[in-house]
Design an enzyme around this catalytic site. Structure first.
Site, PDB file in Angstrom:
ATOM      1  N   ASP A 231     -11.622 -37.310 -39.828  1.00 30.25           N
ATOM      2  CA  ASP A 231     -12.875 -38.044 -39.642  1.00 30.25           C
ATOM      3  C   ASP A 231     -13.687 -37.452 -38.490  1.00 30.25           C
ATOM      4  O   ASP A 231     -14.917 -37.459 -38.519  1.00 30.25           O
ATOM      5  CB  ASP A 231     -12.579 -39.521 -39.368  1.00 30.25           C
ATOM      6  CG  ASP A 231     -11.924 -40.193 -40.568  1.00 30.25           C
ATOM      7  OD1 ASP A 231     -12.114 -39.700 -41.693  1.00 30.25           O
ATOM      8  OD2 ASP A 231     -11.224 -41.202 -40.384  1.00 30.25           O
ATOM      9  N   GLU A 236     -18.543 -34.219 -36.895  1.00 26.66           N
ATOM     10  CA  GLU A 236     -19.248 -32.998 -36.440  1.00 26.66           C
ATOM     11  C   GLU A 236     -20.232 -32.518 -37.493  1.00 26.66           C
ATOM     12  O   GLU A 236     -21.372 -32.168 -37.195  1.00 26.66           O
ATOM     13  CB  GLU A 236     -18.239 -31.864 -36.224  1.00 26.66           C
ATOM     14  CG  GLU A 236     -17.633 -31.810 -34.867  1.00 26.66           C
ATOM     15  CD  GLU A 236     -17.063 -30.418 -34.584  1.00 26.66           C
ATOM     16  OE1 GLU A 236     -17.633 -29.420 -35.042  1.00 26.66           O
ATOM     17  OE2 GLU A 236     -16.033 -30.362 -33.893  1.00 26.66           O
ATOM     18  N   THR A 275      -6.365 -39.664 -39.928  1.00 21.04           N
ATOM     19  CA  THR A 275      -6.627 -40.935 -40.612  1.00 21.04           C
ATOM     20  C   THR A 275      -7.311 -40.675 -41.949  1.00 21.04           C
ATOM     21  O   THR A 275      -6.930 -41.219 -42.974  1.00 21.04           O
ATOM     22  CB  THR A 275      -7.530 -41.847 -39.745  1.00 21.04           C
ATOM     23  OG1 THR A 275      -7.007 -41.895 -38.422  1.00 21.04           O
ATOM     24  CG2 THR A 275      -7.595 -43.244 -40.319  1.00 21.04           C
ATOM     25  N   ARG A 338      -2.274 -36.175 -28.364  1.00 24.70           N
ATOM     26  CA  ARG A 338      -2.599 -35.407 -29.570  1.00 24.70           C
ATOM     27  C   ARG A 338      -1.400 -34.613 -30.077  1.00 24.70           C
ATOM     28  O   ARG A 338      -1.247 -34.392 -31.276  1.00 24.70           O
ATOM     29  CB  ARG A 338      -3.759 -34.456 -29.290  1.00 24.70           C
ATOM     30  CG  ARG A 338      -5.077 -35.099 -29.591  1.00 24.70           C
ATOM     31  CD  ARG A 338      -6.172 -34.120 -29.898  1.00 24.70           C
ATOM     32  NE  ARG A 338      -7.271 -34.851 -30.527  1.00 24.70           N
ATOM     33  CZ  ARG A 338      -7.437 -34.959 -31.835  1.00 24.70           C
ATOM     34  NH1 ARG A 338      -6.609 -34.350 -32.651  1.00 24.70           N
ATOM     35  NH2 ARG A 338      -8.417 -35.659 -32.348  1.00 24.70           N
ATOM     36  N   GLU A 543     -14.297 -40.748 -32.322  1.00 21.90           N
ATOM     37  CA  GLU A 543     -14.754 -40.090 -31.090  1.00 21.90           C
ATOM     38  C   GLU A 543     -15.064 -41.180 -30.062  1.00 21.90           C
ATOM     39  O   GLU A 543     -15.582 -42.247 -30.412  1.00 21.90           O
ATOM     40  CB  GLU A 543     -16.022 -39.271 -31.356  1.00 21.90           C
ATOM     41  CG  GLU A 543     -15.857 -38.207 -32.431  1.00 21.90           C
ATOM     42  CD  GLU A 543     -14.858 -37.121 -32.068  1.00 21.90           C
ATOM     43  OE1 GLU A 543     -14.987 -36.538 -30.983  1.00 21.90           O
ATOM     44  OE2 GLU A 543     -13.930 -36.867 -32.864  1.00 21.90           O
TER      45      GLU A 543
HETATM   46  C1  1PX Z   1       1.277 -54.334 -37.760  1.00 24.13           C
HETATM   47  C2  1PX Z   1       0.565 -53.333 -38.584  1.00 24.13           C
HETATM   48  C3  1PX Z   1      -0.884 -53.397 -38.367  1.00 24.13           C
HETATM   49  C4  1PX Z   1      -1.618 -52.351 -39.119  1.00 24.13           C
HETATM   50  C5  1PX Z   1      -3.077 -52.501 -38.883  1.00 24.13           C
HETATM   51  C6  1PX Z   1      -3.728 -51.333 -39.427  1.00 24.13           C
HETATM   52  C7  1PX Z   1      -5.206 -51.413 -39.347  1.00 24.13           C
HETATM   53  C8  1PX Z   1      -5.696 -50.053 -39.609  1.00 24.13           C
HETATM   54  C9  1PX Z   1      -7.176 -49.989 -39.703  1.00 24.13           C
HETATM   55  C10 1PX Z   1      -7.551 -48.572 -39.578  1.00 24.13           C
HETATM   56  C11 1PX Z   1      -9.002 -48.384 -39.548  1.00 24.13           C
HETATM   57  C12 1PX Z   1      -9.277 -46.946 -39.444  1.00 24.13           C
HETATM   58  C13 1PX Z   1     -10.691 -46.672 -39.218  1.00 24.13           C
HETATM   59  C14 1PX Z   1     -10.871 -45.204 -39.065  1.00 24.13           C
HETATM   60  C15 1PX Z   1     -10.945 -44.621 -37.930  1.00 24.13           C
HETATM   61  C16 1PX Z   1     -11.042 -43.118 -37.848  1.00 24.13           C
HETATM   62  O1  1PX Z   1     -12.393 -42.752 -37.872  1.00 24.13           O
HETATM   63  C17 1PX Z   1     -10.408 -42.673 -36.573  1.00 24.13           C
HETATM   64  C18 1PX Z   1     -10.383 -41.155 -36.482  1.00 24.13           C
HETATM   65  O2  1PX Z   1      -9.719 -40.590 -37.531  1.00 24.13           O
HETATM   66  P1  1PX Z   1      -9.196 -39.065 -37.478  1.00 24.13           P
HETATM   67  O3  1PX Z   1      -8.061 -39.034 -36.545  1.00 24.13           O
HETATM   68  O4  1PX Z   1      -8.802 -38.702 -38.882  1.00 24.13           O
HETATM   69  O5  1PX Z   1     -10.309 -38.193 -36.980  1.00 24.13           O
HETATM   70  N1  1PX Z   1      -9.049 -43.155 -36.533  1.00 24.13           N
HETATM   71  C19 1PX Z   1      -8.675 -44.069 -35.653  1.00 24.13           C
HETATM   72  O6  1PX Z   1      -9.404 -44.495 -34.791  1.00 24.13           O
HETATM   73  C20 1PX Z   1      -7.254 -44.519 -35.772  1.00 24.13           C
HETATM   74  C21 1PX Z   1      -7.172 -45.990 -35.805  1.00 24.13           C
HETATM   75  C22 1PX Z   1      -5.767 -46.318 -36.146  1.00 24.13           C
HETATM   76  C23 1PX Z   1      -5.393 -47.606 -35.628  1.00 24.13           C
HETATM   77  C24 1PX Z   1      -3.954 -47.859 -35.923  1.00 24.13           C
HETATM   78  C25 1PX Z   1      -3.588 -49.157 -35.370  1.00 24.13           C
HETATM   79  C26 1PX Z   1      -2.145 -49.404 -35.576  1.00 24.13           C
HETATM   80  C27 1PX Z   1      -1.837 -50.754 -35.017  1.00 24.13           C
HETATM   81  C28 1PX Z   1      -0.385 -50.956 -34.874  1.00 24.13           C
HETATM   82  C29 1PX Z   1      -0.156 -52.289 -34.205  1.00 24.13           C
HETATM   83  C30 1PX Z   1       1.274 -52.518 -34.141  1.00 24.13           C
HETATM   84  C31 1PX Z   1       1.631 -53.889 -33.767  1.00 24.13           C
HETATM   85  C32 1PX Z   1       3.094 -54.077 -34.060  1.00 24.13           C
HETATM   86  C33 1PX Z   1       3.656 -55.252 -33.424  1.00 24.13           C
HETATM   87  C34 1PX Z   1       5.088 -55.439 -33.746  1.00 24.13           C
HETATM   88  N1  ADP Z   2     -11.239 -25.171 -33.374  1.00 25.33           N
HETATM   89  C1  ADP Z   2     -11.179 -26.338 -32.757  1.00 25.33           C
HETATM   90  N2  ADP Z   2     -10.518 -26.484 -31.583  1.00 25.33           N
HETATM   91  C2  ADP Z   2     -10.412 -27.677 -30.983  1.00 25.33           C
HETATM   92  N3  ADP Z   2     -10.964 -28.810 -31.452  1.00 25.33           N
HETATM   93  C3  ADP Z   2     -11.638 -28.730 -32.612  1.00 25.33           C
HETATM   94  C4  ADP Z   2     -11.778 -27.499 -33.320  1.00 25.33           C
HETATM   95  N4  ADP Z   2     -12.496 -27.756 -34.440  1.00 25.33           N
HETATM   96  C5  ADP Z   2     -12.798 -29.061 -34.435  1.00 25.33           C
HETATM   97  N5  ADP Z   2     -12.291 -29.669 -33.347  1.00 25.33           N
HETATM   98  C6  ADP Z   2     -12.355 -31.084 -32.942  1.00 25.33           C
HETATM   99  O1  ADP Z   2     -11.091 -31.662 -33.230  1.00 25.33           O
HETATM  100  C7  ADP Z   2     -11.235 -33.079 -33.265  1.00 25.33           C
HETATM  101  C8  ADP Z   2     -10.300 -33.709 -34.258  1.00 25.33           C
HETATM  102  O2  ADP Z   2     -10.534 -33.200 -35.488  1.00 25.33           O
HETATM  103  P1  ADP Z   2     -10.111 -33.878 -36.855  1.00 25.33           P
HETATM  104  O3  ADP Z   2     -10.297 -32.800 -37.883  1.00 25.33           O
HETATM  105  O4  ADP Z   2     -10.856 -35.116 -37.074  1.00 25.33           O
HETATM  106  O5  ADP Z   2      -8.566 -34.163 -36.698  1.00 25.33           O
HETATM  107  P2  ADP Z   2      -7.775 -35.529 -36.400  1.00 25.33           P
HETATM  108  O6  ADP Z   2      -7.953 -36.376 -37.613  1.00 25.33           O
HETATM  109  O7  ADP Z   2      -6.360 -35.098 -36.224  1.00 25.33           O
HETATM  110  O8  ADP Z   2      -8.376 -36.160 -35.200  1.00 25.33           O
HETATM  111  C9  ADP Z   2     -12.686 -33.334 -33.582  1.00 25.33           C
HETATM  112  O9  ADP Z   2     -13.249 -34.007 -32.494  1.00 25.33           O
HETATM  113  C10 ADP Z   2     -13.300 -31.954 -33.706  1.00 25.33           C
HETATM  114  O10 ADP Z   2     -14.567 -31.925 -33.087  1.00 25.33           O
END
Ligand code: 1PX
Ligand code: ADP
Ligand code: CA
Length: 581
Positions: A231, A236, A275, A338, A543
Site C-alpha cells: 500500500d 507513492e 497488508t 521493518r 505512511e
Molecule cells: C484480535 C484480532 C484483531 C484483528 C483486527 C484486525 C483489523 C485489521 C484491519 C486492517 C486495516 C488495514 C488497513 C490498511 C492499512 C495499510 O494501508 C497499511 C500499510 O500497508 P502496507 O504495509 O502494505 O504498505 N497497513 C497498516 O497500517 C497495518 C495495519 C494492521 C493493523 C493490525 C492490527 C492487529 C491488531 C492485533 C491486536 C491484537 C490484540 C490481541 C489481544 C489478545
Molecule cells: N528502493 C526502495 N528503498 C527503500 N524504500 C523504498 C524503496 N522503494 C519504495 N520504498 C518505500 O518502501 C515503503 C514500503 O513499501 P511497500 O511496498 O508498501 O511495502 P510494505 O507493505 O512492506 O510496507 C514505502 O514507503 C515506499 O515509499
C-alpha cells in the site's frame, strides 16, 4: 451466461481427439462437444459436478455448462477474457511448442488434424483467484485454422481498453522482499504472452517512483502504470500520478478547495507488500497472477481519493485507511521493526492493544447527503456496484462551483457536525480496507467509488470492550454494534487534537510532538504510570503524517485501477469449477 450474439465463425474442430462445434461471436467463444446419444442421469443433481475430475484439466475446462443430460459438454469464454491465441508452429516438418507437447497432440488427434491453435483464457478459481488456462483446437484444414487465429486476434485488437504499453515500478524491499522475483516469474511472462510491452523500473530509494512519475516519466507513451509492492508503494504511485495530472491540467494541487482533475492512466497493483489492502479490497484476493490477468484484460475500477491538508497546506492523499490513535500508533511502532516483515503489524498491534492509549480532540464532519447507502448496510461494494454508479453520477453532475458552494454553504448553515471526546481510534475508511487479516475490512459496507469515506469513532472504553470490537473484524458480527462506536458516511471531515485547538500552527505542533516523544518515553519506562500521551499520529495508507490537525476531503473517482471490484461468487461456483475441487 452471456448470450453469444451474431456468430463470426463456426466450425467443427477437435479438442483432444473429440469433435466439438466451435463458434465465435463478438462476445463469446463456445466449444460444445458433439454427442451422438446423450446419456440421461436420472439421479444426477441439477447442478451436477464431474467429481471424477479432481485435478485441473488444461483442456476441458472453460466455463463448463452442466445439465442433466450429459457431463461438461459445453464451454464458453467471454472474448474479453481471452488472453491471447497462439498458432502451433511447425518446424522441420513437424509442429513444435515450447513444451514440446505438439507431438503428443498429433499422436492423439491422428494424421488428419495437422493444424492447431491454442487459446489462452481466464479461468476462475476459488476465492476470486484467476488463472491462465488454455485449450488447443486442431483441424485438418490449414486455411480454417488460420481464419480462426486471425478472427480471434481481430476481436482482441478491437478491444481498446486493453493496455499495450505499461510502465512498471517494483519496490524490491516491500513485504517479504519478493517484489522483483514475483514480477519476473509470475507477471512478466503473462504480459509477454499477451503482447504487452513494458518499461520496468526497480526503485532504488523511497519516493523514487513518485518523483519519476512527477517529473520524468513520458506518460504519453503508456496505457497504464503497474505498481509491484504494498500500500505504501501504491501511495507513492498515486502521489506522482495525481500531482502530474494536476500540473498538466493547470490545477493547483495544493489547494484544499480545488476540484482535482481525474487521472486518465489506470494503475495495476501486483501485491508484494505487507497488508496490500487496496489490492485485496478491489480484486478480492492478493494474488500476483490474478492481478496481472485483470491488467491484461483491461479492467477498469474507479477509486475515491481523500486529500489531506493541514492549515490549507497539502500533506498527502489517501485511498484506504486514515487512522489516528490505535492504527497510527501501530504504524509508528511497527516502522522500527521493518526487519520483522509483515509480522511487525501483529507484534505492534498486540503491543498497542495492551498500551491502550486514548486521545482527546474534536472531530467535525460533513455528512454525505443525497447518496444511497449507509455504513451499516448489509450490501457490499461488488463488481458493477450500483451504489458507486449512482453516487458517482451524482458527484459528477455537481459542477465544481456547485460543490464548493455546497461545502461552504453547509458550513455556514451549520451542516457540519462536531463531536468532542476521548478516542481510542479515529478511522476513516474510503474503501472497506479488507485484507487477509480482516477479510471484511474496517468498514465492510464502504464503497470503492461512491465519493464518500466512512468515519469510525472508537470512544474510550475498557480493553475488554476494545478487544470485542477488534475481534469482530474477523467474524460475522457487526463491529459497529457497540455503544462506544459511532460511524458516519462523510464527504469531508476535520480533526483537531485537544492540545492544539486554539493554536494549530506548525511550530507548536512540532514542539508538542517533541514533548510527546519525551512523555511517551517516560510512559514506556513506567508503563503503570497511567499518563497518556497527548498526541498520536495519523496512519495514511501506511505512511505516518507529520501533523495531527487535519482537514480531509473526498475526491470521488479521482483515479482508476486495472480491476473490476470483487466479483460476486456464483452459487456452487466452487463446486462446478474443477480447478476449485
Ligand atoms: C484480535 C484480532 C484483531 C484483528 C483486527 C484486525 C483489523 C485489521 C484491519 C486492517 C486495516 C488495514 C488497513 C490498511 C492499512 C495499510 O494501508 C497499511 C500499510 O500497508 P502496507 O504495509 O502494505 O504498505 N497497513 C497498516 O497500517 C497495518 C495495519 C494492521 C493493523 C493490525 C492490527 C492487529 C491488531 C492485533 C491486536 C491484537 C490484540 C490481541 C489481544 C489478545
Ligand atoms: N528502493 C526502495 N528503498 C527503500 N524504500 C523504498 C524503496 N522503494 C519504495 N520504498 C518505500 O518502501 C515503503 C514500503 O513499501 P511497500 O511496498 O508498501 O511495502 P510494505 O507493505 O512492506 O510496507 C514505502 O514507503 C515506499 O515509499
Ligand atoms: Ca468510498
Amino acid at each position: 451466461m452471456e448470450r453469444p450474439g451474431r456468430l463470426l465463425l463456426q466450425s467443427e474442430l477437435r479438442v483432444r481427439n473429440a469433435a466439438y462445434d466451435v463458434s465465435l461471436s463478438r462476445s463469446l467463444l463456445i466449444w460444445k462437444r458433439r454427442t451422438s446419444s446423450p446419456v440421461y442421469h436420472p439421479f444426477r443433481p441439477r447442478f451436477c459436478v464431474p467429481l471424477f475430475r479432481r485435478r485441473p484439466d488444461p483442456v476441458l475446462h472453460g466455463s463448463p455448462v452442466l445439465n442433466c443430460w450429459s457431463v461438461c459438454v459445453c464451454h464458453s469464454v467471454p472474448v474479453s477474457e481471452i488472453i491471447s491465441v497462439r498458432e502451433e508452429e511447425e518446424e522441420n516438418g513437424s509442429r513444435q511448442r515450447d513444451d514440446g507437447s505438439w507431438k503428443k497432440i498429433r499422436e492423439r488427434e491422428g494424421k488428419d488434424c495437422r493444424q492447431a491453435f491454442t487459446v489462452l483464457y481466464v479461468e476462475r478459481c476459488r476465492q476470486h483467484r484467476w488463472r491462465c488456462a488454455e485449450v488447443t483446437f486442431t483441424c485438418s484444414d490449414e486455411a480454417v485454422c488460420q481464419h480462426w487465429v486471425s478472427s480471434i486476434r481481430e476481436q482482441l485488437a478491437s478491444n481498446t481498453s486493453r493496455p499495450k504499453h505499461l510502465l512498471v515500478y517494483i519496490n524490491p524491499y516491500g513485504g517479504k522482499r519478493q517484489g522483483k522475483r514475483i514480477y519476473e516469474q509470475k507477471v512478466a511472462p503473462l504480459f509477454t504472452q499477451a503482447g504487452i510491452s513494458t518499461s520496468v523500473i526497480v526503485t532504488e530509494y523511497a519516493n523514487h517512483a513518485r518523483d519519476h512519475l512527477k517529473m520524468e516519466a513520458e506518460l504519453k507513451k503508456f496505457d497504464g502504470v503497474v505498481c509491484v509492492g504494498g500500500d505504501g508503494m501504491f501511495s507513492e504511485i498515486i502521489h506522482g500520478l495525481i500531482w502530474r495530472t494536476q500540473i498538466d491540467c493547470g490545477v493547483d494541487p495544493n489547494s484544499p478547495e480545488e476540484a482535482l482533475s481525474p487521472c486518465s492512466l489506470r494503475i495495476g497493483i501486483i501485491p508484494a507488500g505487507s497488508t496490500d489492502c487496496i489490492c485485496f479490497a478491489s480484486v478480492g484476493t492478493n494474488d500476483p497472477v490474478t492481478s496481472a490477468l485483470h491488467i491484461i484484460v483491461g479492467d477498469s475500477q474507479p477509486l475515491d481519493v481523500c486529500s489531506v491538508h493541514h492549515n490549507n497546506m497539502f500533506l498527502r492523499y489517501s485511498v484506504s485507511l486514515l487512522g489516528y490513535g490505535f492504527y497510527g500508533d501501530v504504524l509508528s511502532d511497527s516502522e522500527r521493526k521493518r526487519w520483522m516483515g509483515p509480522a511487525r503489524y501483529d507484534f505492534s498491534g498486540l503491543k498497542m492493544f495492551l498500551t491502550h492509549h486514548y486521545y482527546e480532540g474534536t472531530v467535525s464532519y460533513l455528512p454525505a447527503k443525497g447518496i444511497i447507502g449507509t455504513p451499516r448496510d448489509a450490501t457490499r461494494c461488488r463488481s458493477g456496484c450500483v451504489i458507486c454508479q449512482h453516487n458517482g453520477q451524482l458527484n459528477s453532475e455537481r459542477s465544481e462551483k456547485y460543490e464548493m458552494d455546497e461545502a461552504s454553504d453547509s458550513e455556514s448553515s451549520g451542516e457540519w457536525r462536531t463531536i468532542r471526546g476521548k478516542f481510542l481510534a479515529i478511522n476513516a475508511a474510503s474503501m472497506s480496507c479488507a485484507c487477509p487479516r480482516s477479510p471484511k475490512g474496517l468498514s465492510p459496507a464502504a464503497h470503492l467509488a461512491d465519493g464518500t469515506t466512512d468515519l469510525i469513532l472508537v470512544r474510550k472504553c475498557s480493553r475488554f470492550n476494545f478487544l470485542r470490537h477488534l475481534l469482530r473484524h474477523t467474524s460475522k458480527d457487526d463491529q459497529f454494534d457497540l455503544t462506544f462506536i459511532e460511524v458516519h458516511r462523510v464527504r469531508r471531515f476535520r480533526f483537531m487534537p485537544r492540545h492544539c485547538q486554539s493554536d494549530s500552527d506548525l511550530e507548536l505542533d512540532l514542539h508538542e510532538n517533541s514533548k510527546r516523544q519525551i512523555f511517551s518515553q517516560i510512559c514506556k519506562d513506567h508503563p503503570a504510570c497511567g499518563c497518556a500521551p497527548a498526541y498520536s499520529s495519523w496512519n495514511c495508507d501506511g505512511e505516518i503524517l507529520t501533523h495531527t490537525g487535519i482537514d480531509v476531503r473526498v475526491h470521488g473517482q479521482l483515479i482508476k485501477l486495472f480491476a473490476r471490484g470483487i466479483e460476486e461468487l456464483p452459487v456452487f461456483e466452487d463446486l462446478s469449477n474443477p480447478c476449485a475441487i
